[in-house]
Design an enzyme around this catalytic site. Sequence first.
Site, mmCIF file in Angstrom:
data_model
loop_
_atom_site.group_PDB
_atom_site.id
_atom_site.type_symbol
_atom_site.label_atom_id
_atom_site.label_comp_id
_atom_site.label_asym_id
_atom_site.label_seq_id
_atom_site.Cartn_x
_atom_site.Cartn_y
_atom_site.Cartn_z
ATOM 1 N N CYS A 93 2.390 7.096 10.422
ATOM 2 C CA CYS A 93 2.262 7.776 9.134
ATOM 3 C C CYS A 93 3.401 8.781 8.913
ATOM 4 O O CYS A 93 3.285 9.698 8.094
ATOM 5 C CB CYS A 93 0.919 8.500 9.003
ATOM 6 S SG CYS A 93 -0.465 7.500 9.542
ATOM 7 N N ARG B 253 0.854 -1.200 0.000
ATOM 8 C CA ARG B 253 0.000 0.000 0.000
ATOM 9 C C ARG B 253 0.881 1.240 0.000
ATOM 10 O O ARG B 253 2.063 1.193 0.316
ATOM 11 C CB ARG B 253 -0.907 0.035 1.248
ATOM 12 C CG ARG B 253 -0.144 0.084 2.552
ATOM 13 C CD ARG B 253 -0.995 0.536 3.741
ATOM 14 N NE ARG B 253 -0.265 0.329 4.993
ATOM 15 C CZ ARG B 253 0.672 1.150 5.460
ATOM 16 N NH1 ARG B 253 0.993 2.242 4.802
ATOM 17 N NH2 ARG B 253 1.278 0.880 6.607
#
Lengths: 206, 75
Positions: free
Chosen positions: A173, A75
């Site tokens: 993140c 991803r």
Amino acid sequence: MNLKIIDLGLIDFNKAYDKQLELLNDVYKNRHSDYLIFCEHPQVITLGRKSKAENLLKSESFLKEKGIEIIKTSRGGDVTYHCPGQLVVYPVIDLKKTFKDLHKYFRFLESVIINALAKINIPAVRKQGLTGVWVQEKKIASIGIGVRRWITFHGAAINLNNDLDGFSFMKPCGLDVEMTSAKHLLSQDVDREFFKNIIIEEFNNY
Amino acid sequence: MEIKLPTLGENILSASISYWFVKEGDSVKKDVDIVEVSTDKASFNVPSEVEGTVKQILAKEGDIVEVGQTIAIIE
């Protein structure tokens, strides 16, 4: 959207990944319905294509001792953490049927989650330039996707009732951000089935 | 045939090359993925539009390419 719902329960990250590839192939060949997968993962740290080594703050041996595997995934995005109590949503949908636009898909996922959280009285928002779902300065849901033949896989992870300690082992993140959860904000557990059905409703509203 | 980075969305101007699935000299079939690109939080596979041989790869892993830019030549 013509969505088939699949709930995989508590499932290994890699097994859920294999299932997504199987369904991706199905959507590609058969083209009638799309799929919405729900699941939870045992503790795991996953690295997206944009991961930077310095965003993982603990060594592999430290994490191994805690029973946390590190998996490199296909991803987009940086590093994140999954664990039981977190609701993971993997939509396997053909964007050619809706909109061939990756950013529109991100905004759509964010809207689904924001609207669903509003229904349980959590005022979540999106932040320009920071894909994901936020409650004030804290992040409640992370998004990272893969797209093949304009069919999506991977998706979003919503902190529902999970512990947040695992997030301290990284810069989630790639950001200096604190995570939060629905349980933390409401001071009580959120019923998984109830919330899952709200998410399904939001997808079907499109 | 020039394989270009396709349009990924209204406001998406570029993407980075994550991973080449082929190298120069490889033969490819139509619709087989030849490269994975990534942008922000998405990874996206680009397929070959023709059957043929990869004559040239014009961007390497890590490069940032613009939408519409030629990234490979297949003949």
